[in-house]
Design an enzyme around this catalytic site. Structure first.
Site, PDB file in Angstrom:
ATOM      1  CD  GLU A 221      -8.108   1.656   0.915  1.00 16.01           C
ATOM      2  OE1 GLU A 221      -8.524   1.567  -0.248  1.00 16.01           O
ATOM      3  OE2 GLU A 221      -7.017   2.181   1.205  1.00 16.01           O
ATOM      4  CG  HIS A 222      -6.600  -2.383   2.242  1.00 19.78           C
ATOM      5  ND1 HIS A 222      -6.164  -1.164   1.761  1.00 19.78           N
ATOM      6  CD2 HIS A 222      -7.291  -2.972   1.243  1.00 19.78           C
ATOM      7  CE1 HIS A 222      -6.571  -1.025   0.509  1.00 19.78           C
ATOM      8  NE2 HIS A 222      -7.264  -2.103   0.168  1.00 19.78           N
TER       9      HIS A 222
ATOM     10  CD  GLN B 286      -2.960  -0.667  -0.103  1.00 15.39           C
ATOM     11  OE1 GLN B 286      -3.587   0.378  -0.221  1.00 15.39           O
ATOM     12  NE2 GLN B 286      -2.981  -1.600  -1.042  1.00 15.39           N
TER      13      GLN B 286
ATOM     14  CG  HIS C  33      -1.734   2.332  -3.807  1.00 16.50           C
ATOM     15  ND1 HIS C  33      -2.318   2.244  -5.042  1.00 16.50           N
ATOM     16  CD2 HIS C  33      -2.055   1.170  -3.173  1.00 16.50           C
ATOM     17  CE1 HIS C  33      -2.962   1.098  -5.162  1.00 16.50           C
ATOM     18  NE2 HIS C  33      -2.817   0.424  -4.037  1.00 16.50           N
TER      19      HIS C  33
ATOM     20  CG  HIS D  43     -51.251  13.951   5.382  1.00 17.10           C
ATOM     21  ND1 HIS D  43     -51.008  15.186   4.812  1.00 17.10           N
ATOM     22  CD2 HIS D  43     -50.158  13.181   5.125  1.00 17.10           C
ATOM     23  CE1 HIS D  43     -49.813  15.163   4.255  1.00 17.10           C
ATOM     24  NE2 HIS D  43     -49.277  13.969   4.422  1.00 17.10           N
TER      25      HIS D  43
ATOM     26  CG  ASP E  74      -5.501  -4.081  -3.942  1.00 19.03           C
ATOM     27  OD1 ASP E  74      -4.404  -3.503  -3.880  1.00 19.03           O
ATOM     28  OD2 ASP E  74      -6.527  -3.672  -3.356  1.00 19.03           O
TER      29      ASP E  74
END
Length: 881
Positions: A776-777, A707, A710, A869, A810
């Site tokens: 995230e992971h 990661q 990235h 109503h 992934d």
């Protein structure tokens, strides 16, 4: 006083949400950690009963974190005495838990309890008459004296058997005569008084001894806002109080109209934040959040406003005005300039701070202080910070037990003897930790690539909180850059896309859109086969998420259903940037295809030749995409949101991207004219690994780097459980060695130093931190990893065991890799079938069904004053008679 008792597991259960919200309005709530859990966040009035004696460091940490009162077991209280004195912990923050009347008698005669505590909690009293013999001691304990201006309390837990034997009122009166307070389990409290429990309003009135000396029996009620400004005076009855506690809103009793739900017709409603009684128990205090235009029927903030209004509550009024101006300030006004120009606002704050420092005369100090308060509140308003938030933060700081030296950042101004002797020991200060997060030193080509390393025992609660923060994104500057791009695409369509593609990607394109059939450039068979395997696995996993129509007969003749329908037109953003990402096209396109979306439009930036990656083209062909947009960045998002001459407009935009793409998605979603939604907000990629002695250091390092490569703004975290420095050194060596073999090592040199390793003694501590970080992971490289997934509350996707690398998720295992980042996994899921669906409800009533439910509908319509109503039901009843 009423002290509701809430178990911490129960406090997290959604089915108790309404009752717990109402209980939070009371001055105090007592939490019990029966499973040795700790409350994640202490709010105002929080008390905690420790089921077991805590470590003193944990006690200090909880008090620093906002816990108002810590209740310690009487059997262990003596062991805390020396530390309580040394740390100067106020007796108003410490309580003692006794099991029965015998222990209460001992505690009331214990000098340490009398000197160091302010509360005694009695867990069980089979017969309240047993307290009679201790009445004198109890009253002596709770009576104020010259050394203590606040009242100490003895709190008696009323259990289910006592309620069942007799009425709650009689026990309340008995305890009131003893000057003791009532504790009541939330399991024995209800909002409506049904069942075997006691209604919250009745429990509150009985426990506080609330009474009225008025002939009509009403309670005078002082109404204040969060800043302490008195909005006006109203009256309450038992009925209105029950409604106020149930709805958590300002509900009163009008002497003319009866039950008065404030703002129900005018819209000027009040959120009820806190309720209290005065010292004589004959006047109520409501703390409310008042909506515009104000409390008074004359549309003013308070009932005491005049044409020449006094300056009382000006900070509160200024905050209200600024909040309104944030969205309605006239174009070109000074306030609007400040909101839009962050650099100008920051400069004004610094300028006014300097002038305040220079001021000497009283009037000058007041003048400059008023100026800086104005600019500070503009800054706060721009970031969604209210005056209440500031006061809460000050209250939290006031509660801190640990004290820091309070030194200046200018070392010349600090004296060596300024340290507070009561400060908790720590090897790392918050200021230095923040500096290491924001101002990281990056390694050179020949330097080791290392993560920062900490031990949780050396960090305070504030310092731990700093570690939850991601690398800072300057969103204001990004939005300034993105907004003109979006406006240009809206105005000039395809031509604007061509211009921005040339400007940002240095690529000249003629055709913005490619239509099917797509001509896919040749690909190696191995690549096509890998994509096919991934496509099949992702399809299988996402097809399993499809659900049938939900049908429920809520009562005879009333059938309700819910069914899903695909979002018709979706736009899938596939980044190009520094890597080709066919996997993202698969992760977005397959669930859209399985959901049945009619139009699938893929947007991805072209390469230097003006072509799209062959891998992305191949995936688009498998997805039967209806169009491919050769553009990236904010311009691609704008094209999908608004449409152009050739780009189809979509209803929803999904997909990850850099900070500019994320900002563009947020902007178009908030533009009503675009009529488009997005999948989720997102930040840079991130990963968190939890490891123990069974972990393989080389595997850990490879996962972290997967990661970290990235982007330079990525962050990876390693939490070790019970590991020594030797293990950490081995992992650091592996990170350095593997990183230097990577072709993207220059990116890793920027992301790894922003990342860190943090050691904990126990797995539970590590899991608690992970749930707060909300990665995230999440990779669980620990013993019995599968069993530990039950402890995961917040994560985008979990990788279980040492043979489950993040890379598989992934690409090809089948789960989706488009996941919430930056802590958004606390409230968002990753992309799935529901991302590309909306759910529609329906109902079908027979004549008999309408006869059953109709009276309730008409009654509720009458309560809300909506006659049409009510009539829609009544006219059908009349027709069938």
């Amino acid at each position: 006083m009423l002290f509701p008792i809430i178990s911490i597991p129960q406090s997290k259960a959604p089915e108790n949400e309404k009752l717990l919200k109402s209980l939070s309005i009371l001055p105090f709530s007592i939490y019990t950690n029966t499973q040795n859990e700790k409350q994640v966040e202490f709010t105002e009035g929080s008390c905690l009963i420790y089921s077991q004696a805590p470590e003193f460091g944990d006690l200090v940490s909880d008090l620093d974190g906002g816990l108002d009162i810590a209740y310690l077991p009487y059997s262990h209280f003596a062991s805390f005495a020396e530390d309580l004195v040394q740390y100067k912990i106020p007796s108003s923050r410490i309580g003692v838990v006794v099991a029965n009347v015998d222990e209460l008698s001992a505690a009331l005669s214990c000098s340490e309890v009398l000197e160091l505590s302010g509360y005694i909690f009695v867990e069980s009293v089979p017969d309240l008459c047993q307290l009679d013999n201790l009445a004198e001691n109890i009253q002596s304990y709770v009576a104020p004296n010259s050394k203590r201006v606040w009242r100490r309390r003895v709190i008696v837990n009323i259990s289910q058997p006592l309620i069942a034997i007799d009425t709650f009122d009689s026990f309340a009166q008995k305890l009131a005569s003893l000057k003791a307070d009532i504790a009541l389990s939330s399991d024995l409290i209800s909002l409506d008084g049904r069942g075997s429990g006691v209604s919250l309003s009745k429990a509150f009135i009985s426990a506080t001894g609330l009474s009225s000396d008025r002939e009509d029996g009403l309670f005078t009620t002082i109404v204040q806002n969060q800043a302490g400004v008195c909005l006006g005076v109203a009256y309450s009855s038992a009925e209105s109080l029950a409604n106020a506690l149930s709805f958590c809103q300002g509900v009163y009793w009008s002497r003319k109209r009866g039950l008065w739900h404030k703002g129900l017709t005018s819209g000027a409603t009040q959120n009820l934040l806190k309720i209290n009684v005065d010292c004589d128990a004959d006047t109520l205090q409501f703390i409310v959040e008042q909506t515009e235009p104000g409390f008074c029927h004359n549309n003013t903030l308070t009932c005491f406003d005049t044409i020449n209004s006094c300056s009382t509550g000006m900070l509160s009024r200024l905050c209200s005005t600024l909040s309104s101006r944030l969205s309605t300030a006239p174009e070109g006004s000074y306030t609007q300039r400040l909101f839009k120009d962050t650099e100008l606002l920051n400069d004004k704050i610094l300028e006014e701070a300097h002038e305040l420092c220079e001021a000497q005369e009283k009037k000058d100090v007041a003048w400059e202080a008023a100026d800086i308060l104005y600019f500070l509140l503009v800054k706060c308003t721009a970031h969604g910070v209210s005056l209440r938030d500031i006061e809460n933060n000050l209250a939290l700081k006031h509660k801190k037990i640990s004290r820091r030296p309070g030194n200046s950042k200018n070392p010349k101004l600090n004296k060596p003897d300024t340290a507070d002797s009561t400060a908790a020991p720590s090897q790392t200060t918050v200021s230095s930790l923040r500096t290491s997060l924001d101002k990281v030193s990056f390694p050179g080509p020949n330097d080791p690539i290392l993560m920062r390393s900490f031990d949780s025992k050396d960090l305070s609660k504030d310092e731990m909180h700093e570690l939850f923060k991601r690398p800072i994104i300057n969103s204001d500057q990004i939005i300034k850059t993105v907004k003109p791009i979006i406006d240009q695409v809206k105005a000039n369509g395809d031509e604007a896309i061509r211009q921005f593609t040339l400007k940002f990607d240095n690529v000249s394109i003629s055709d913005v859109v490619i239509r099917p059939p797509f001509v896919v450039p040749p690909l190696p068979d191995s690549v096509k086969s890998a994509i096919d395997v991934a496509y099949d696995n992702i399809t299988k996993f996402h097809k399993a998420q499809l659900s049938d129509t939900l049908t429920v007969e809520t009562m005879p003749g009333v059938v309700c259903s819910r069914f899903s329908r695909p979002i018709e037109r979706v736009g899938l953003y596939v980044p190009g940037g520094t890597a080709v990402l066919p996997s993202t096209a698969l992760m977005l396109g397959v669930p859209a295809q399985v959901a049945g979306c009619r139009e699938i439009v893929v947007a991805s930036p072209p390469d230097k030749s003006g072509n799209l990656a062959a891998e992305v083209m191949y995936v688009a062909s498998k997805l039967n995409a209806t169009a491919i947009v050769k553009a990236g960045g904010a311009q691609a998002v704008a094209a999908l949101a608004y449409g152009t001459e050739t780009v189809p407009k979509v209803d929803k935009i999904c997909g990850p991207g850099n900070q500019f793409v994320t900002a563009a998605k947020m902007l178009v979603q908030n533009d009503v004219s675009a009529m488009v939604s997005i999948d989720m907000p997102a930040g840079p990629s991130e990963l968190l690994v939890i490891a123990d002695s069974t972990s393989e250091p080389s595997f850990i390092a490879s996962d972290l780097l997967s990661q970290a490569e990235h982007g330079v703004d990525s962050q990876v975290v390693l939490l070790t459980v019970g590991m020594d420095q030797k293990f950490v050194d081995v992992v650091q060596h592996q990170v350095d060695t593997q990183a230097k073999r990577l072709p993207r090592v220059d990116i890793v040199r920027k992301s790894i130093p922003k990342s860190y390793i943090l050691n904990f003694d126990t797995l539970k501590e590590a899991m608690d931190f992970s749930n707060q970080y909300a990665p995230e992971h999440l990779i669980l490289q620990i013993e019995n990893a599968q069993e530990c997934t039950s402890m995961v509350n917040n994560a985008g996707s979990v990788f279980v065991g040492k043979y489950s690398p993040e890379s598989c998720g992934d690409y090809a295992s089948g789960t989706n890799h488009t996941l919430p980042t930056y802590g958004f996994s606390k409230m968002y899921s990753g992309v799935n079938i529901s991302t590309f669906q909306k759910h529609i409800t329906s109902q079908m009533l027979t004549k008999e069904g309408l006869e059953l439910v109709g009276p309730s509908v008409m009654t509720l319509a009458e309560v809300e004053g909506l006659e049409a109503h009510r009539n829609a039901v009544a006219i059908r009843f009349a027709k069938t008679e």
